[in-house]
Design a protein around this motif. Structure first.
Motif, PDB file in Angstrom:
ATOM      1  N   LYS A   1       0.805  -1.255   0.047  1.00  0.00           N
ATOM      2  CA  LYS A   1      -0.193  -0.025   0.190  1.00  0.00           C
ATOM      3  C   LYS A   1       0.945   1.478  -0.046  1.00  0.00           C
ATOM      4  N   PHE A   2       1.728   1.110   0.642  1.00  0.00           N
ATOM      5  CA  PHE A   2       2.913   2.398   0.899  1.00  0.00           C
ATOM      6  C   PHE A   2       3.582   2.610  -0.364  1.00  0.00           C
ATOM      7  N   ILE A   3       3.885   1.489  -0.875  1.00  0.00           N
ATOM      8  CA  ILE A   3       4.817   1.751  -2.340  1.00  0.00           C
ATOM      9  C   ILE A   3       3.948   2.064  -3.442  1.00  0.00           C
ATOM     10  N   ASP A   4       2.522   1.656  -3.478  1.00  0.00           N
ATOM     11  CA  ASP A   4       1.587   2.142  -4.418  1.00  0.00           C
ATOM     12  C   ASP A   4       1.175   3.531  -4.292  1.00  0.00           C
ATOM     13  N   GLU A   5       1.394   3.913  -2.818  1.00  0.00           N
ATOM     14  CA  GLU A   5       1.013   5.444  -2.901  1.00  0.00           C
ATOM     15  C   GLU A   5       2.261   6.267  -3.226  1.00  0.00           C
ATOM     16  N   ILE A   6       3.303   5.674  -2.745  1.00  0.00           N
ATOM     17  CA  ILE A   6       4.714   6.783  -2.983  1.00  0.00           C
ATOM     18  C   ILE A   6       4.901   6.489  -4.453  1.00  0.00           C
ATOM     19  N   GLU A   7       4.735   5.608  -5.046  1.00  0.00           N
ATOM     20  CA  GLU A   7       5.168   5.161  -6.552  1.00  0.00           C
ATOM     21  C   GLU A   7       6.845   5.335  -6.631  1.00  0.00           C
ATOM     22  N   ALA A   8       7.542   4.573  -5.750  1.00  0.00           N
ATOM     23  CA  ALA A   8       8.911   4.361  -5.820  1.00  0.00           C
ATOM     24  C   ALA A   8       9.313   3.017  -5.502  1.00  0.00           C
ATOM     25  N   ASN A   9       9.581   2.053  -6.275  1.00  0.00           N
ATOM     26  CA  ASN A   9       9.673   0.879  -6.090  1.00  0.00           C
ATOM     27  C   ASN A   9      10.971   0.438  -5.295  1.00  0.00           C
ATOM     28  N   GLU A  10      11.925   1.477  -5.437  1.00  0.00           N
ATOM     29  CA  GLU A  10      13.136   1.429  -4.835  1.00  0.00           C
ATOM     30  C   GLU A  10      13.214   1.545  -3.439  1.00  0.00           C
TER      31      GLU A  10
ATOM     32  N   ASP B   1      15.483   9.240   1.730  1.00  0.00           N
ATOM     33  CA  ASP B   1      16.762   9.677   1.026  1.00  0.00           C
ATOM     34  C   ASP B   1      17.877   8.831   1.192  1.00  0.00           C
ATOM     35  N   ARG B   2      18.094   8.166   2.258  1.00  0.00           N
ATOM     36  CA  ARG B   2      19.228   7.237   2.587  1.00  0.00           C
ATOM     37  C   ARG B   2      19.293   6.181   1.639  1.00  0.00           C
ATOM     38  N   ILE B   3      17.919   5.664   1.656  1.00  0.00           N
ATOM     39  CA  ILE B   3      17.534   4.473   0.745  1.00  0.00           C
ATOM     40  C   ILE B   3      17.734   4.631  -0.734  1.00  0.00           C
ATOM     41  N   MET B   4      17.490   6.048  -1.072  1.00  0.00           N
ATOM     42  CA  MET B   4      17.746   6.519  -2.501  1.00  0.00           C
ATOM     43  C   MET B   4      18.947   6.654  -2.877  1.00  0.00           C
ATOM     44  N   ASP B   5      19.723   7.374  -2.024  1.00  0.00           N
ATOM     45  CA  ASP B   5      21.115   7.578  -2.367  1.00  0.00           C
ATOM     46  C   ASP B   5      22.108   6.533  -2.114  1.00  0.00           C
ATOM     47  N   ALA B   6      21.629   5.691  -1.034  1.00  0.00           N
ATOM     48  CA  ALA B   6      22.496   4.582  -0.867  1.00  0.00           C
ATOM     49  C   ALA B   6      24.128   5.003  -0.656  1.00  0.00           C
ATOM     50  N   ASP B   7      23.994   6.068  -0.016  1.00  0.00           N
ATOM     51  CA  ASP B   7      25.642   6.465   0.714  1.00  0.00           C
ATOM     52  C   ASP B   7      25.699   6.650   2.014  1.00  0.00           C
ATOM     53  N   GLU B   8      24.567   6.120   2.865  1.00  0.00           N
ATOM     54  CA  GLU B   8      24.799   6.194   4.235  1.00  0.00           C
ATOM     55  C   GLU B   8      23.850   5.410   5.107  1.00  0.00           C
ATOM     56  N   ASP B   9      24.398   4.846   5.959  1.00  0.00           N
ATOM     57  CA  ASP B   9      23.731   3.778   6.742  1.00  0.00           C
ATOM     58  C   ASP B   9      23.320   2.464   5.883  1.00  0.00           C
ATOM     59  N   ILE B  10      24.217   1.965   4.968  1.00  0.00           N
ATOM     60  CA  ILE B  10      24.180   1.128   3.925  1.00  0.00           C
ATOM     61  C   ILE B  10      23.486  -0.374   4.514  1.00  0.00           C
ATOM     62  N   GLU B  11      24.069  -0.535   5.988  1.00  0.00           N
ATOM     63  CA  GLU B  11      23.650  -1.759   6.679  1.00  0.00           C
ATOM     64  C   GLU B  11      22.210  -1.668   7.005  1.00  0.00           C
ATOM     65  N   PHE B  12      21.496  -0.499   7.074  1.00  0.00           N
ATOM     66  CA  PHE B  12      20.229  -0.485   7.778  1.00  0.00           C
ATOM     67  C   PHE B  12      19.184  -0.134   6.864  1.00  0.00           C
ATOM     68  N   LEU B  13      19.700  -0.320   5.535  1.00  0.00           N
ATOM     69  CA  LEU B  13      18.510   0.386   4.705  1.00  0.00           C
ATOM     70  C   LEU B  13      17.347  -0.614   4.698  1.00  0.00           C
ATOM     71  N   ASP B  14      17.347  -1.855   4.823  1.00  0.00           N
ATOM     72  CA  ASP B  14      16.384  -2.823   5.011  1.00  0.00           C
ATOM     73  C   ASP B  14      15.254  -2.233   6.057  1.00  0.00           C
TER      74      ASP B  14
ATOM     75  N   ALA C   1      14.277  11.520  -7.890  1.00  0.00           N
ATOM     76  CA  ALA C   1      14.686  10.261  -8.060  1.00  0.00           C
ATOM     77  C   ALA C   1      14.983   9.916  -9.581  1.00  0.00           C
ATOM     78  N   ARG C   2      14.318  10.591 -10.604  1.00  0.00           N
ATOM     79  CA  ARG C   2      14.585  10.554 -12.061  1.00  0.00           C
ATOM     80  C   ARG C   2      16.075  11.190 -12.367  1.00  0.00           C
ATOM     81  N   LEU C   3      16.290  12.333 -11.687  1.00  0.00           N
ATOM     82  CA  LEU C   3      17.631  13.016 -11.836  1.00  0.00           C
ATOM     83  C   LEU C   3      18.462  12.103 -11.331  1.00  0.00           C
ATOM     84  N   LYS C   4      18.637  11.445 -10.347  1.00  0.00           N
ATOM     85  CA  LYS C   4      19.692  10.631  -9.907  1.00  0.00           C
ATOM     86  C   LYS C   4      19.842   9.431 -10.939  1.00  0.00           C
ATOM     87  N   LEU C   5      18.942   8.963 -11.731  1.00  0.00           N
ATOM     88  CA  LEU C   5      19.060   8.032 -12.922  1.00  0.00           C
ATOM     89  C   LEU C   5      19.786   8.678 -14.117  1.00  0.00           C
ATOM     90  N   LYS C   6      19.407  10.000 -14.191  1.00  0.00           N
ATOM     91  CA  LYS C   6      19.917  10.651 -15.510  1.00  0.00           C
ATOM     92  C   LYS C   6      20.204  12.077 -15.202  1.00  0.00           C
TER      93      LYS C   6
END
Length: 380
Positions: A75-84, A163-176, A219-224
């Motif tokens: 439900k959260f992912i459907d609302e946020i529309e960010a599969n990441e 942001d930490r999940i999307m950037d994957a540059d901080e607290d890597i071990e805690f992202l899940d 998110a789109r700018l991070k990819l491109k």
């Protein structure tokens, strides 16, 4: 003067910027703006641990009592529309078991609360809701006040794990862990904000929708990153405008005229601090953030030092817009000196991080890496 790094507002640091010296002058003269700020800073330092405890208890209860966390995640992912931001179904139960341990969850909560946007905003929201209550001659209970402030601080804090999940540059071990926490954080924020009534909740939902648009552009700018432009950076900053502006609006219980005035001031002040945050990220991470105003200006001018100087100017433009809100405030509103002082701290924050880049001689390093980034992104 409430930041996660106290050195930003040390006497030595304040003396190095124009705004910092003005802050010291207000401190020495005990001006009304400083005294009001000091009052809410001390109050917030006392109340923040209780806020943290309320947040932690609510989050723990949500996590352990959810009968179907997989549905909650979907439900959260459907609302946020960010599969990441999604956590694989196969991991949900093991992550929930880990987070059900209070000490582990407390660690994760403390990590995401260690944010400049949270620490700098908490005393501001308390000051705004008190002044609005006085102006509107509508007293509210401590419980309602806490719920509205808590809810918006929690909503602001939601951007940290995302942001930490999307950037994957901080607290890597805690992202899940953060992925599983996100849906419940949003649910708690909504529940607390709804205590303010339908108009307050609607303002939040409208603002949160706008924030998601900004997050999507980010998110789109991070990819491109090669697609960065002035227009889509303005769109990206909607995430700051929407969340912080809505918080300001709802500190006035979404009642005219303070709702629009607080919204303008908070939205533009947030964009100003966003520029400083991008400079801070560059210093701390050793690279120009993608996306960011420094990256945009660097790509266009091919000159990194000029790019960061332009980012400093951009922050000042945002702050000048925020100051328009001061002139819109009713004369009898007691919080005006506080807000003037607050804007000084925002200006100092930005100047501090620009000075840090110069002091550490980072511009040549960033310039060298920019050429590599441009080449890899096919921008030449």
């Amino acid at each position: 003067m409430s930041a996660k790094e106290n050195k930003i507002f040390s006497k030595v640091s304040l003396l190095r910027t124009t705004s910092g010296r003005k802050i010291i002058k207000q401190l020495l003269l005990q001006d009304e703006g400083y005294k009001q700020y000091r009052k809410y800073k001390v109050q917030s330092e006392k109340e923040f641990p209780e806020f943290t405890k309320r947040f932690l208890l609510s989050l723990h209860e949500k996590l352990i009592s959810d009968a179907n966390p997989k549905t909650t995640m979907k439900k959260f992912i459907d609302e946020i529309e960010a599969n990441e931001l999604s956590l694989d179904d196969s991991k949900i139960e093991s992550v929930r078991e880990r987070l059900s341990k209070p000490d582990i969850l407390a660690d994760r909560v403390q990590r995401i609360l260690n944010s400049n946007f949270v620490k700098m905003t908490f005393p501001v929201l308390n000051a705004l809701i008190d002044s609005a209550s006085d102006f509107n001659k509508e007293s509210i209970s401590i419980e309602t006040r806490n719920s509205i402030v808590d809810g918006h601080v929690i909503a602001i804090d939601l951007s940290e794990p995302m942001d930490r999940i999307m950037d994957a540059d901080e607290d890597i071990e805690f992202l899940d862990d953060y992925k599983l926490m996100n849906p419940y954080i949003l649910e708690i924020a909504r529940q607390k904000i709804s205590v303010g009534g339908e108009a307050v909740l609607k303002a939040f939902e409208d603002g949160f929708k706008d924030a998601r648009i900004g997050q999507y552009i980010d998110a789109r700018l991070k990819l491109k990153p090669e697609s960065i432009s002035d227009e889509n950076m303005i769109g990206c900053y909607k995430k700051y405008r929407a969340v912080m502006g809505t918080a300001g609006r709802n500190m006035a219980l979404n009642l005219s005229p303070l709702n629009d005035i607080f919204h303008l001031g908070m939205a533009k002040a947030a964009e100003c601090v966003g520029c400083g945050n991008e400079m801070e990220d560059a210093v701390v991470s050793g690279g120009i953030k993608i996306p960011s105003w420094p990256l945009y200006y660097s790509i266009v001018t091919k000159n990194v030092e000029k790019a960061f100087r332009l980012t400093l100017v951009k922050g000042k433009i945002y702050l000048d817009e925020a100051k328009i809100a001061l002139d819109m405030l009713p004369d009898e509103l007691t919080v005006k000196p506080f807000l003037k002082f607050l804007f000084l701290t925002a200006s100092h924050y930005n100047q501090y991080w620009f000075n840090e880049m110069k002091r550490r001689d980072l511009f040549p390093y960033f310039q060298k890496n920019l050429a590599i980034t441009i080449k890899n992104s096919k921008l030449q």
